[in-house]
Design an enzyme around this catalytic site. Structure first.
Site, PDB file in Angstrom:
ATOM      1  N   HIS A  90      64.177 -44.313 105.833  1.00 32.92           N
ATOM      2  CA  HIS A  90      63.148 -44.095 104.821  1.00 32.92           C
ATOM      3  C   HIS A  90      61.928 -43.367 105.377  1.00 32.92           C
ATOM      4  CE1 HIS A  90      65.600 -47.187 102.966  1.00 32.92           C
ATOM      5  NE2 HIS A  90      64.968 -47.034 101.819  1.00 32.92           N
ATOM      6  N   GLN A  96      65.207 -39.671  96.591  1.00 35.24           N
ATOM      7  CA  GLN A  96      64.247 -40.771  96.700  1.00 35.24           C
ATOM      8  C   GLN A  96      63.541 -40.864  98.047  1.00 35.24           C
ATOM      9  OE1 GLN A  96      66.199 -44.411  95.588  1.00 35.24           O
ATOM     10  NE2 GLN A  96      65.555 -44.216  93.463  1.00 35.24           N
ATOM     11  N   GLU A 126      67.357 -39.706  91.105  1.00 34.39           N
ATOM     12  CA  GLU A 126      67.634 -41.139  90.963  1.00 34.39           C
ATOM     13  C   GLU A 126      66.370 -41.872  90.502  1.00 34.39           C
ATOM     14  OE1 GLU A 126      68.789 -41.678  94.955  1.00 34.39           O
ATOM     15  OE2 GLU A 126      70.560 -40.408  94.730  1.00 34.39           O
ATOM     16  N   GLY A 130      65.540 -39.610 104.326  1.00 33.69           N
ATOM     17  CA  GLY A 130      66.783 -39.900 105.026  1.00 33.69           C
ATOM     18  C   GLY A 130      68.003 -39.900 104.136  1.00 33.69           C
ATOM     19  N   PHE A 131      67.816 -39.973 102.821  1.00 30.88           N
ATOM     20  CA  PHE A 131      68.944 -39.946 101.895  1.00 30.88           C
ATOM     21  C   PHE A 131      69.402 -38.519 101.601  1.00 30.88           C
ATOM     22  CE2 PHE A 131      67.290 -44.069  99.689  1.00 30.88           C
ATOM     23  CZ  PHE A 131      67.433 -44.750 100.885  1.00 30.88           C
ATOM     24  N   SER A 132      68.692 -37.537 102.122  1.00 33.98           N
ATOM     25  CA  SER A 132      69.054 -36.153 101.810  1.00 33.98           C
ATOM     26  C   SER A 132      70.197 -35.637 102.681  1.00 33.98           C
ATOM     27  CB  SER A 132      67.836 -35.235 101.973  1.00 33.98           C
ATOM     28  OG  SER A 132      67.426 -35.180 103.326  1.00 33.98           O
ATOM     29  N   TYR A 133      70.547 -36.373 103.740  1.00 35.72           N
ATOM     30  CA  TYR A 133      71.614 -35.880 104.618  1.00 35.72           C
ATOM     31  C   TYR A 133      72.925 -35.623 103.868  1.00 35.72           C
ATOM     32  CZ  TYR A 133      68.638 -36.978 108.635  1.00 35.72           C
ATOM     33  OH  TYR A 133      67.609 -37.016 109.556  1.00 35.72           O
ATOM     34  N   LEU A 167      73.703 -42.138  91.753  1.00 28.17           N
ATOM     35  CA  LEU A 167      73.291 -42.257  93.149  1.00 28.17           C
ATOM     36  C   LEU A 167      74.197 -41.371  93.995  1.00 28.17           C
ATOM     37  CD1 LEU A 167      71.216 -44.027  94.773  1.00 28.17           C
ATOM     38  CD2 LEU A 167      73.120 -45.550  95.257  1.00 28.17           C
ATOM     39  N   ALA A 168      73.988 -40.051  93.906  1.00 28.43           N
ATOM     40  CA  ALA A 168      74.890 -39.091  94.541  1.00 28.43           C
ATOM     41  C   ALA A 168      74.084 -37.844  94.880  1.00 28.43           C
ATOM     42  CB  ALA A 168      76.056 -38.762  93.614  1.00 28.43           C
ATOM     43  N   GLU A 169      73.521 -37.805  96.086  1.00 28.79           N
ATOM     44  CA  GLU A 169      72.592 -36.739  96.460  1.00 28.79           C
ATOM     45  C   GLU A 169      73.256 -35.368  96.466  1.00 28.79           C
ATOM     46  OE1 GLU A 169      72.842 -39.625  98.005  1.00 28.79           O
ATOM     47  OE2 GLU A 169      70.897 -40.561  97.625  1.00 28.79           O
TER      48      GLU A 169
END
Length: 329
Positions: free
Chosen positions: A129, A82, A29, A85-88, A58-60
């Protein structure tokens, strides 16, 4: 000799990896046009084109699924998510696909994927974050996990990770992005092989074991302790899987006391694994139980509470005092 920040050192590592191998692809992203939230990929799209450095939705989970597919077809993907915490949402792809494909294919398929994750706290960011996910990923068979503590370590460890045939989780300590160091990445140096730690300060009274941003904090603690005549050894674990058990044992066998410092919560954190390894290898040498200084067993708080959550100099010094004053009953 140039003075480089960790952010710039990582940027150069990606640039040199792309120059050396046409199969290296960088995506995530905002990594292309923007150059990444922390500008680690700044300028790479202009150098290598939008076919090799490109933005994703925006789609991990989709990012990691694409990385797995590309690796299966011979590419060397270097995706970025990014913030930690967004890797979950991508854990299913990481655990059930990326980590298992080599085993599942009986060794036919390698997964040379380096997942870059800006990690840990220290920048007073909002919730989600500032996570510390090393224990989660280190627990998964098939993954390697590494975290640099300095610009030169960042450069060389990222080059190693990208060259590795196995999937590597690369945890970048966010508060260290702007820390600078004099080194020339083009000069030949002795690069420690994967799975090795590094003694960054020699000592004799106790060993502080840390990784990522906590290495710098432990060095600060060691400098303060030295003013009182206490010589602390600081061991940068670097690779969190595989852990350098020989290096860990050698340091603790010398000092006979150990304090493990990390940002993640205490319970089931990587400090428990390190403590067990120290006990298994150094039980006869230890003069005190291994101490742990960690985050608390609560969700990582937002920035205004960060100072209360992260291991502080005072908390680490208290643990050092506890281990030095320990006497068997």
């Amino acid at each position: 000799m140039p003075e480089l920040s960790l952010q710039k050192a990582l940027n150069l590592a990606l640039q040199h990896a792309c120059e050396d191998d046409d199969r290296v692809l960088i995506f995530g992203e905002d990594v292309g046009t923007l150059g990444g939230v922390f500008r680690v990929t700044d300028g790479l799209r202009a150098k290598f084109g939008e076919d090799r450095v490109f933005d994703t939705p925006l789609a991990e989970s989709a990012i990691m699924g694409m990385a797995v597919g590309l690796a299966m077809h011979g590419w060397r993907p270097v995706p970025e998510i990014q913030f930690d915490g967004f890797s979950y949402p991508a854990v299913d792809q990481i655990v059930n696909q990326m980590a298992r494909m080599h085993y599942r294919s009986r060794g036919v398929l390698n997964m040379p994927i380096t997942l870059r994750l800006p990690s840990f706290g220290g920048i007073r960011a909002p919730e989600h974050h500032s996570e510390s996910l090393e224990a989660l990923f280190a627990h998964v068979p098939g993954l390697k996990v590494v975290s640099p503590s300095t610009p030169s370590e960042g450069y060389h460890l990222l080059r190693q990770a990208i060259a590795d045939p196995d999937p590597v989780i690369f945890l970048e300590p966010k508060p260290r992005y702007w820390q600078r160091e004099s080194f020339d990445p083009t000069e030949p140096v002795e690069v420690l092989p994967p799975g090795t730690s590094r003694v960054v300060r020699e000592g004799k009274h106790a060993t502080l074991v840390a990784w990522g941003a906590m290495v710098a904090r432990c060095k600060q603690v060691a400098e303060l302790a030295a003013e009182d005549g206490v010589e602390l050894e600081v061991l940068d674990l670097r690779w969190l899987k595989p852990i350098d058990t020989d290096g860990l044992a050698a340091s603790v066998a010398k000092t006979r006391r150990a304090v493990v410092v990390h940002e993640a919560p205490l319970t089931a954190g990587l400090g428990g694994e390190v403590s067990a390894l120290v006990t298994e290898r150094c039980f006869g040498d230890l003069r005190a139980p291994v101490q742990r200084v960690t985050g608390y067993d609560v969700p990582v708080p937002s920035g205004e509470l960060e100072d209360q959550y992260l291991p502080s100099v005072d908390r680490i010094l208290t643990a050092v005092q506890t281990t030095l004053e320990y006497r068997r009953g």
